[in-house]
Design a protein around this motif. Sequence first.
Motif, short mmCIF file in Angstrom:
data_model
loop_
_atom_site.label_atom_id
_atom_site.label_comp_id
_atom_site.label_asym_id
_atom_site.label_seq_id
_atom_site.Cartn_x
_atom_site.Cartn_y
_atom_site.Cartn_z
N ALA A 191 22.51 9.76 -2.74
CA ALA A 191 22.81 10.09 -2.09
C ALA A 191 23.22 11.70 -3.39
N SER A 192 23.18 11.27 -4.76
CA SER A 192 23.75 12.10 -5.25
C SER A 192 23.58 11.49 -6.89
N ASN A 193 23.10 12.62 -7.80
CA ASN A 193 22.31 12.48 -8.88
C ASN A 193 23.69 11.86 -9.93
N SER A 194 24.86 11.66 -9.44
CA SER A 194 25.54 11.25 -10.47
C SER A 194 24.81 9.66 -11.14
N GLY A 195 24.87 10.18 -12.45
CA GLY A 195 23.96 9.16 -13.10
C GLY A 195 22.03 8.85 -12.91
N GLY A 196 21.45 10.17 -12.68
CA GLY A 196 19.98 10.33 -12.34
C GLY A 196 19.32 8.47 -11.81
N ILE A 216 31.01 6.06 -15.58
CA ILE A 216 31.54 6.55 -13.73
C ILE A 216 31.20 4.94 -12.52
N GLU A 217 30.45 5.44 -11.59
CA GLU A 217 30.47 4.36 -10.81
C GLU A 217 29.58 3.34 -10.57
N ALA A 218 30.15 2.24 -10.29
CA ALA A 218 29.52 1.06 -10.77
C ALA A 218 28.59 1.26 -10.02
N GLY A 219 28.22 1.19 -8.78
CA GLY A 219 26.48 1.81 -8.46
C GLY A 219 25.76 2.58 -8.90
N ALA A 220 25.63 3.56 -9.63
CA ALA A 220 24.56 4.57 -10.44
C ALA A 220 23.81 3.77 -11.06
N GLY A 221 22.51 4.67 -11.65
CA GLY A 221 21.98 3.80 -12.29
C GLY A 221 22.25 4.69 -13.88
N LEU A 222 22.64 5.33 -13.97
CA LEU A 222 23.28 5.11 -15.14
C LEU A 222 23.94 3.97 -15.77
N THR A 223 24.88 3.73 -14.48
CA THR A 223 25.92 2.49 -15.25
C THR A 223 25.20 1.05 -15.49
N LYS A 224 24.21 0.67 -14.51
CA LYS A 224 23.23 -0.05 -14.68
C LYS A 224 22.60 -0.05 -16.43
N THR A 225 21.88 1.25 -16.37
CA THR A 225 20.95 0.86 -17.23
C THR A 225 21.77 0.54 -18.74
N THR A 226 23.31 1.06 -18.29
CA THR A 226 23.66 1.11 -19.85
C THR A 226 24.31 -0.15 -20.09
N LYS A 227 24.57 -0.86 -19.10
CA LYS A 227 25.39 -1.88 -19.30
C LYS A 227 24.19 -3.06 -18.93
N GLU A 228 23.12 -2.83 -18.39
CA GLU A 228 21.54 -4.52 -18.33
C GLU A 228 21.49 -3.79 -19.97
N PRO A 230 33.73 11.31 -11.26
CA PRO A 230 35.58 12.76 -11.57
C PRO A 230 36.38 11.69 -12.71
N ALA A 231 36.46 10.68 -13.05
CA ALA A 231 37.47 9.91 -13.92
C ALA A 231 37.26 10.20 -15.31
N MET A 232 36.14 9.65 -15.96
CA MET A 232 35.19 10.19 -16.65
C MET A 232 35.28 11.53 -16.80
N LEU A 233 35.10 12.72 -16.22
CA LEU A 233 35.35 13.85 -16.74
C LEU A 233 36.55 14.37 -17.28
N ALA A 234 37.38 13.56 -15.78
CA ALA A 234 38.77 14.05 -16.61
C ALA A 234 39.23 13.72 -17.46
N LEU A 277 26.27 10.18 -19.62
CA LEU A 277 26.09 10.53 -19.45
C LEU A 277 25.11 11.60 -18.69
N TRP A 278 24.80 12.41 -18.47
CA TRP A 278 23.66 13.05 -18.04
C TRP A 278 22.68 14.16 -18.11
N ARG A 279 21.47 14.32 -17.81
CA ARG A 279 20.99 15.87 -18.52
C ARG A 279 20.59 16.36 -17.17
N PRO A 280 20.71 17.06 -16.08
CA PRO A 280 21.09 17.87 -16.27
C PRO A 280 22.60 17.99 -16.45
N HIS A 281 23.54 18.54 -17.48
CA HIS A 281 25.39 18.08 -15.85
C HIS A 281 26.14 19.66 -17.38
N TRP A 282 27.00 20.03 -15.86
CA TRP A 282 27.28 21.22 -16.57
C TRP A 282 28.66 20.79 -17.54
#
Length: 332
Positions: free
Chosen positions: A25-30, A181-193, A212-216, A232-237
């Motif tokens: 539901a979110s594009n956190s991590g593309g 970011i979140e453990a279940g994000a595609g970004l996290t999986k790609t980075t880790k694997e 939010p923790a990463m951005l903080a 991180l991912w693009r696009p992002h503010w």
Amino acid sequence: MKTRTVSKLGAILAASALVLSACGASNSGGGSGGSTEAASSGGKDWSQCSPGSESKDVAGTEDSDKNVTLGIFNGWDESYATVYLLKNVLEQDGYTVKTQELDAGPMFTGVAQGDIDFFTDGWLPLTHASYIEQFGDDLVPQGCWYDNAKLTIAVNNDSPAKTIEDLKTMGDDYNNTLYGIEAGAGLTKTTKEKAIPEYGLDNIDFKISSTPAMLAQLKKSTEAKENVAVTLWRPHWAYDAFPIRDLEDPKGAMGDAEKIYNFSSKDAAESKPYVSQLLKNLVLDDKKLASLENLMFSEDNFAGKDHAKAVEQWLKDNPDFVDQWKKGELAK
């Protein structure tokens, strides 16, 4: 018509449970990743699109029906940004605009069934490939508007690393830490694997937490002028809010960049040529999109609380944008 739309949207939500989800539901991590075979989903090579390539002046183009429903992907910043840009312009042109916030499955279903006219956030060739395979015959592409949607590892501008591989030998400069970011994000999986093993980053502590923790942490480190590395991912503010840049990825471990497409229902493509052409004319590069999203979503600005006012302010700061958009000149 209103009753029909509400009842059919209920059916959409039920049907969406049967749809294979390409992303959350979110594009956190593309996106969710995939093979390059998905580039030709639905018989079309979605990797071959240049933003604004179908541009032309909308002068002389009119829609007889000025009621339009625009779909927004829940939690996808660029979806809110582009839809509220379009909403602002259309309302200035006398349209009545309704927005509908849905997850990816219900959105593709709703547009395919004609209950939603347009949406602006189809990530291809990989992220939404399964939806194109299922619904592509009932969707009409209305051009791509962005061509650099990708997963990244970013660092502060003035830090030493230039590539992801540099973190192997320069880890000490970043406290041997990569903030995720979140453990279940595609970004996290790609980075880790992919990225960590392919670049041999055994020295790096990959801290998986939340967006939010990463951005903080990113804000804290850059304000303190300390080196920091984040997923991180693009696009992002964040690219507008903080002095950061992407590390080069010579091995392609984070995946290729995707294009972001607009889509409409078949009926809307025929009955709303003006809106369709506006979408084909839309082009946002990283700088413009990041500045718009920063204004809309960062805590230092509107913090996601008033999209309409944020877009209104951004358009005042970019006074030529709408005129260039309508004339089909954004791609120049």
